[in-house]
Design a protein around this motif. Structure first.
Motif, mmCIF file in Angstrom:
data_model
loop_
_atom_site.group_PDB
_atom_site.id
_atom_site.type_symbol
_atom_site.label_atom_id
_atom_site.label_comp_id
_atom_site.label_asym_id
_atom_site.label_seq_id
_atom_site.Cartn_x
_atom_site.Cartn_y
_atom_site.Cartn_z
ATOM 1 N N CYS A 1 -60.071 9.314 8.725
ATOM 2 C CA CYS A 1 -60.166 8.505 9.937
ATOM 3 C C CYS A 1 -59.255 7.283 9.853
ATOM 4 O O CYS A 1 -58.685 6.874 10.861
ATOM 5 N N ALA A 2 -59.149 6.707 8.670
ATOM 6 C CA ALA A 2 -58.321 5.518 8.514
ATOM 7 C C ALA A 2 -56.843 5.832 8.738
ATOM 8 O O ALA A 2 -56.118 5.044 9.356
ATOM 9 N N LEU A 4 -55.654 8.239 10.637
ATOM 10 C CA LEU A 4 -55.505 8.469 12.074
ATOM 11 C C LEU A 4 -55.439 7.150 12.833
ATOM 12 O O LEU A 4 -54.583 6.950 13.699
ATOM 13 N N ALA A 5 -56.322 6.209 12.502
ATOM 14 C CA ALA A 5 -56.313 4.899 13.152
ATOM 15 C C ALA A 5 -55.016 4.155 12.871
ATOM 16 O O ALA A 5 -54.441 3.519 13.770
ATOM 17 N N CYS A 6 -54.526 4.240 11.659
ATOM 18 C CA CYS A 6 -53.268 3.587 11.286
ATOM 19 C C CYS A 6 -52.107 4.171 12.082
ATOM 20 O O CYS A 6 -51.270 3.439 12.602
ATOM 21 N N ASN A 7 -52.057 5.485 12.196
ATOM 22 C CA ASN A 7 -50.984 6.127 12.948
ATOM 23 C C ASN A 7 -51.055 5.802 14.438
ATOM 24 O O ASN A 7 -50.026 5.613 15.082
ATOM 25 N N ILE A 8 -52.240 5.737 14.990
ATOM 26 C CA ILE A 8 -52.394 5.377 16.402
ATOM 27 C C ILE A 8 -51.933 3.944 16.637
ATOM 28 O O ILE A 8 -51.223 3.657 17.618
ATOM 29 N N LEU A 9 -52.296 3.030 15.764
ATOM 30 C CA LEU A 9 -51.849 1.644 15.905
ATOM 31 C C LEU A 9 -50.325 1.533 15.773
ATOM 32 O O LEU A 9 -49.695 0.753 16.491
ATOM 33 N N ARG A 10 -49.732 2.308 14.895
ATOM 34 C CA ARG A 10 -48.266 2.283 14.771
ATOM 35 C C ARG A 10 -47.606 2.796 16.038
ATOM 36 O O ARG A 10 -46.604 2.261 16.500
ATOM 37 N N LEU A 33 -48.747 -3.647 11.617
ATOM 38 C CA LEU A 33 -50.054 -3.354 12.196
ATOM 39 C C LEU A 33 -50.794 -4.634 12.557
ATOM 40 O O LEU A 33 -51.493 -4.696 13.570
ATOM 41 N N ILE A 37 -52.333 -5.535 16.292
ATOM 42 C CA ILE A 37 -53.729 -5.909 16.507
ATOM 43 C C ILE A 37 -53.819 -7.279 17.164
ATOM 44 O O ILE A 37 -54.584 -7.475 18.114
ATOM 45 N N MET A 41 -54.780 -5.820 20.667
ATOM 46 C CA MET A 41 -56.193 -5.503 20.499
ATOM 47 C C MET A 41 -57.104 -6.717 20.662
ATOM 48 O O MET A 41 -58.254 -6.576 21.019
#
Length: 78
Positions: A1-2, A4-10, A33, A37, A41
């Motif tokens: 999950c981490a 995936l979240a990192c790739n989405i934020l990038r 990142l 954020i 965000m």
């Protein structure tokens, strides 16, 4: 999950914080990142429920709204 979240934020950083609508201080080809954020965000918005729909309401002078809107337009179906 981490990961995936990192790739989405990038991806959000590439789409939203590089270009004309970016609310940033200087031009760059990619953003860290932490910058993504901080710029997108941590934006203050109000969740409004109206007519069986949930929407985000931003202030009239929100500097991050154009870039947030551009990223959302690429994600949302037509």
């Amino acid at each position: 999950c981490a990961v995936l979240a990192c790739n989405i934020l990038r991806w959000i950083g590439l789409e939203g914080l590089t270009g004309r609508q970016a609310p940033v201080r200087h031009e760059a080809k990619r953003r860290r990142l932490r910058t993504v954020i901080q710029e997108l965000m941590y934006v203050a918005a109000r969740v409004v429920e109206s007519g069986r729909r949930i929407a985000l309401k931003f202030s009239a002078h929100c500097p991050a709204f154009p870039s947030f809107e551009a990223v959302y337009a690429k994600l949302a179906p037509a």
